[in-house]
Design a protein around this motif. Structure first.
Motif, PDB file in Angstrom:
ATOM      1  N   MET A 108       0.836   9.180   3.653  1.00 38.28           N
ATOM      2  CA  MET A 108       0.254   8.298   4.618  1.00 38.28           C
ATOM      3  C   MET A 108       0.532   6.841   4.275  1.00 38.28           C
ATOM      4  O   MET A 108       0.874   6.055   5.138  1.00 38.28           O
ATOM      5  N   GLU A 109       0.362   6.489   3.045  1.00 44.03           N
ATOM      6  CA  GLU A 109       0.615   5.123   2.593  1.00 44.03           C
ATOM      7  C   GLU A 109       2.080   4.748   2.770  1.00 44.03           C
ATOM      8  O   GLU A 109       2.413   3.624   3.126  1.00 44.03           O
ATOM      9  N   LYS A 110       2.949   5.722   2.519  1.00 41.65           N
ATOM     10  CA  LYS A 110       4.394   5.476   2.641  1.00 41.65           C
ATOM     11  C   LYS A 110       4.775   5.186   4.093  1.00 41.65           C
ATOM     12  O   LYS A 110       5.578   4.301   4.366  1.00 41.65           O
ATOM     13  N   GLU A 111       4.177   5.902   5.026  1.00 38.30           N
ATOM     14  CA  GLU A 111       4.481   5.694   6.445  1.00 38.30           C
ATOM     15  C   GLU A 111       3.993   4.319   6.910  1.00 38.30           C
ATOM     16  O   GLU A 111       4.680   3.647   7.680  1.00 38.30           O
ATOM     17  N   ARG A 112       2.831   3.908   6.453  1.00 37.41           N
ATOM     18  CA  ARG A 112       2.330   2.569   6.804  1.00 37.41           C
ATOM     19  C   ARG A 112       3.219   1.487   6.239  1.00 37.41           C
ATOM     20  O   ARG A 112       3.468   0.465   6.892  1.00 37.41           O
ATOM     21  N   LEU A 113       3.715   1.693   5.030  1.00 39.94           N
ATOM     22  CA  LEU A 113       4.617   0.723   4.416  1.00 39.94           C
ATOM     23  C   LEU A 113       5.920   0.623   5.192  1.00 39.94           C
ATOM     24  O   LEU A 113       6.445  -0.472   5.421  1.00 39.94           O
ATOM     25  N   ILE A 114       6.435   1.774   5.634  1.00 41.01           N
ATOM     26  CA  ILE A 114       7.677   1.774   6.424  1.00 41.01           C
ATOM     27  C   ILE A 114       7.463   1.067   7.758  1.00 41.01           C
ATOM     28  O   ILE A 114       8.295   0.265   8.195  1.00 41.01           O
TER      29      ILE A 114
END
Length: 111
Positions: free
Chosen positions: A1-7
């Motif tokens: 989830m955090e990775k998708e927000r960062l992207i």
């Protein structure tokens, strides 16, 4: 989830630097907008004075390339969205001319 927000956040930050947005910005750019924007004017003046004082051929060639490509994009590419081969030919030959000047000053004319 955090990775998708960062992207997603990275995409939002980098979207103004897409080629389409840069070309649109250069097309809308004029001499008056540069003179009205003190940040752009100050940056260009600082780079120019640095190049003249240090006698940096490469920085002066960079400024030449930047200004001529801005002029080429503004005056040769069509304002409409439709691009044809005949509308791109002046831009292509102008870029070849800029490239020839750069090759001459960088490789042929040595000091």
């Amino acid at each position: 989830m955090e990775k998708e927000r960062l992207i997603e956040k990275t995409q939002q930050v980098l979207s103004p630097f897409e080629t389409e947005n840069i070309v649109r910005f250069v097309k809308e750019l004029s001499f008056r907008t540069v003179m009205d924007n003190p940040w752009m004017l100050a940056l260009l003046v600082l780079v120019f004075f640095f190049a003249v004082i240090k006698r940096s051929k490469f920085v002066l060639l960079f400024l030449f390339t930047l200004l001529t490509l801005m002029a080429l994009v503004q005056y040769t590419l069509p304002q409409a969205d439709a691009m044809t081969a005949s509308s791109l030919l002046p831009f292509a030959f102008g870029c070849l001319g800029v490239g020839a000047v750069l090759i001459y000053f960088v490789f042929i004319k040595a000091e």
